[in-house]
Write a protein that holds these residues in place. Structure first.
Motif, PDB file in Angstrom:
ATOM      1  N   PRO A  81     -27.436  -8.236 -22.368  1.00 28.09           N
ATOM      2  CA  PRO A  81     -26.280  -7.346 -22.173  1.00 28.09           C
ATOM      3  C   PRO A  81     -26.414  -6.034 -22.935  1.00 28.09           C
ATOM      4  N   VAL A  82     -26.949  -6.103 -24.157  1.00 27.59           N
ATOM      5  CA  VAL A  82     -27.152  -4.882 -24.951  1.00 27.59           C
ATOM      6  C   VAL A  82     -28.167  -3.978 -24.264  1.00 27.59           C
ATOM      7  N   ASP A  83     -29.274  -4.575 -23.797  1.00 28.96           N
ATOM      8  CA  ASP A  83     -30.310  -3.785 -23.142  1.00 28.96           C
ATOM      9  C   ASP A  83     -29.806  -3.166 -21.842  1.00 28.96           C
ATOM     10  N   ARG A  84     -29.022  -3.931 -21.081  1.00 31.08           N
ATOM     11  CA  ARG A  84     -28.461  -3.376 -19.847  1.00 31.08           C
ATOM     12  C   ARG A  84     -27.564  -2.178 -20.149  1.00 31.08           C
ATOM     13  N   GLY A  85     -26.785  -2.290 -21.226  1.00 29.61           N
ATOM     14  CA  GLY A  85     -25.923  -1.178 -21.610  1.00 29.61           C
ATOM     15  C   GLY A  85     -26.724   0.070 -21.931  1.00 29.61           C
ATOM     16  N   LEU A  86     -27.858  -0.103 -22.626  1.00 25.51           N
ATOM     17  CA  LEU A  86     -28.711   1.049 -22.942  1.00 25.51           C
ATOM     18  C   LEU A  86     -29.261   1.676 -21.669  1.00 25.51           C
ATOM     19  N   VAL A  87     -29.755   0.829 -20.743  1.00 27.06           N
ATOM     20  CA  VAL A  87     -30.326   1.346 -19.497  1.00 27.06           C
ATOM     21  C   VAL A  87     -29.271   2.090 -18.689  1.00 27.06           C
ATOM     22  N   GLU A  88     -28.077   1.539 -18.632  1.00 27.30           N
ATOM     23  CA  GLU A  88     -27.002   2.180 -17.876  1.00 27.30           C
ATOM     24  C   GLU A  88     -26.637   3.544 -18.447  1.00 27.30           C
ATOM     25  N   GLN A 108     -36.426 -11.514 -16.369  1.00 24.44           N
ATOM     26  CA  GLN A 108     -35.145 -10.902 -16.711  1.00 24.44           C
ATOM     27  C   GLN A 108     -35.347  -9.533 -17.351  1.00 24.44           C
ATOM     28  N   VAL A 109     -36.362  -9.413 -18.196  1.00 26.31           N
ATOM     29  CA  VAL A 109     -36.652  -8.114 -18.815  1.00 26.31           C
ATOM     30  C   VAL A 109     -36.959  -7.079 -17.746  1.00 26.31           C
ATOM     31  N   GLY A 110     -37.799  -7.463 -16.766  1.00 27.13           N
ATOM     32  CA  GLY A 110     -38.125  -6.541 -15.693  1.00 27.13           C
ATOM     33  C   GLY A 110     -36.909  -6.184 -14.865  1.00 27.13           C
ATOM     34  N   GLY A 111     -35.994  -7.163 -14.678  1.00 28.56           N
ATOM     35  CA  GLY A 111     -34.796  -6.915 -13.892  1.00 28.56           C
ATOM     36  C   GLY A 111     -33.854  -5.937 -14.556  1.00 28.56           C
ATOM     37  N   VAL A 112     -33.850  -5.913 -15.882  1.00 22.14           N
ATOM     38  CA  VAL A 112     -32.971  -4.983 -16.599  1.00 22.14           C
ATOM     39  C   VAL A 112     -33.409  -3.541 -16.366  1.00 22.14           C
ATOM     40  N   GLY A 113     -34.702  -3.304 -16.228  1.00 17.68           N
ATOM     41  CA  GLY A 113     -35.188  -1.953 -15.979  1.00 17.68           C
ATOM     42  C   GLY A 113     -35.962  -1.353 -17.124  1.00 17.68           C
ATOM     43  N   MET A 114     -36.208  -2.117 -18.172  1.00 13.14           N
ATOM     44  CA  MET A 114     -36.982  -1.590 -19.292  1.00 13.14           C
ATOM     45  C   MET A 114     -38.474  -1.720 -19.009  1.00 13.14           C
ATOM     46  N   THR A 115     -39.283  -1.025 -19.798  1.00  9.40           N
ATOM     47  CA  THR A 115     -40.735  -1.101 -19.671  1.00  9.40           C
ATOM     48  C   THR A 115     -41.269  -2.036 -20.742  1.00  9.40           C
ATOM     49  N   TYR A 116     -42.132  -2.946 -20.328  1.00  5.94           N
ATOM     50  CA  TYR A 116     -42.601  -3.996 -21.246  1.00  5.94           C
ATOM     51  C   TYR A 116     -44.112  -4.120 -21.165  1.00  5.94           C
TER      52      TYR A 116
END
Length: 353
Positions: A166-173, A197-205
């Motif tokens: 949830p925190v990561d999604r908030g940052l991406v948004e 799930q990490v890929g689904g959030v939209g961050m780069t890993y």
């Protein structure tokens, strides 16, 4: 989640080559074969088949039949090893480094930053995990540009993933760029739920097997790292001294260039469009391209294009290979058992002599 006994997982998830993955499922579904038979049936050059069988032997997925008379150049029969046995070997745990090594690496990394000055007034110690989490949430809420993180854990628990997403999604948004470096999972599986799930959030890993320090950097302005690398309950050290943060960002950037994207290394689950599912089901039931086209009210050219696109997407070279892949993965309603896989007509094996 345990693998279904009705499917054969794609071994490419653990770094096995596509050729070896294809040949393993062929052996498992059709039974033991000689390399010359596999070459003929799968439409692959014998040199590729032999290399793939050697690779399968190295990961204990296939073994040649023992024979008292083995002559150079003569094809040998190969048999598959049971799927559960292969998965146990591929998922064998990675032996972690000693606690002493982790301690030395952590503090050696900090000592090696070679800083000309250090303003100790710019350093704070948040003395517990709960205080550290609150501080991370506060700094994250104030971020405006970029979030960098290094995770040194070999296993990311479901609880930790659920708390972080949830925190990561908030940052991406909010348009924050997120880059995360992690270690490969302990069982080597590149398609874990956490990565999905990490890929689904939209961050780069990206991943590296050897990461020297756990680290979070907020907007290249504030950095946090564990006070004790062996005990995260001891909280974190926060630094906003510019030279220190700049040096830590330089470390992150160097490691990032060495990292690999596990989504590119692994293979996502097979999913078919409704048209592909219907077409594959008809063809596997014995329809020709023409009769399948009539059933689905498509042109014959559309049928051919659809099958070619599916083969290209899954990295196979002909429809026989495609049947093996889809049937073993349970990705299509194929009326195909391990003993009922279509087999090309027998031809003389010239290399057996």
């Amino acid at each position: 989640m345990p693998e279904s006994t009705d499917t054969i997982p794609r071994l490419t998830r653990w770094g096995v080559s596509p050729d070896a993955d294809l040949i393993y499922r062929a052996l498992t579904m059709m039974g033991g074969r000689k390399d010359t038979e596999l070459s003929r049936e799968l439409g692959l050059p014998r040199s590729r088949v032999v290399a793939a069988l050697d690779e399968l032997a190295a990961v204990r997925a296939a073994q040649p039949t023992r024979s008292a008379t083995i002559r150079p150049g003569v094809a040998r029969r190969w048999d598959p090893c049971p799927v559960p046995q292969v998965l146990r070997y591929l998922r064998r745990p990675v032996v972690p480094g000693s606690q002493r090594d982790r301690w030395r690496q952590h503090f050696g990394t900090l000592d090696g930053l070679d800083l000309p000055t250090l303003d100790e007034s710019r350093i704070r110690h948040w003395t517990s995990r709960s205080l550290a989490r609150r501080r991370i949430a506060h700094l994250g809420a104030a971020e405006r540009h970029e979030h960098l993180a290094i995770n040194t854990e070999e296993v990311i628990t479901a609880d930790a993933t659920a708390a972080a997403l949830p925190v990561d999604r908030g940052l991406v948004e909010r348009g924050i760029q997120i880059r995360i470096l992690g270690r490969p999972p302990g069982d080597g599986d590149r398609t874990t739920a956490h990565l999905a799930q990490v890929g689904g959030v939209g961050m780069t890993y990206r991943e590296l097997p050897d990461l020297p320090i756990k680290l979070i950097v907020f907007d290249r302005r504030v950095a946090l790292f564990p006070a004790d690398p062996l005990n995260f309950e001891a909280g974190v050290v926060e630094v906003d001294d510019a030279p220190v943060v700049q040096a830590l960002c330089g470390l992150f950037d160097r490691l990032w260039t060495q990292g690999r994207d596990p989504h590119r290394q692994g293979v996502p689950p097979i999913t078919l469009t409704p048209r592909e599912q219907a077409l594959v089901a008809l063809l596997s039931a014995g329809h020709t391209d023409v009769s399948a086209a009539n059933e689905l009210k498509l042109s014959v050219r559309t049928v051919a294009y659809t099958m070619r696109e599916l083969m290209d997407r899954l990295g196979v070279e002909n429809r026989f290979q495609l049947a093996l892949l889809l049937g073993a993965a349970g990705a299509a309603p194929l009326p195909m058992s391990r003993t009922a896989v279509p087999r090309p007509p027998e031809q003389p094996d010239k290399e057996d002599g």
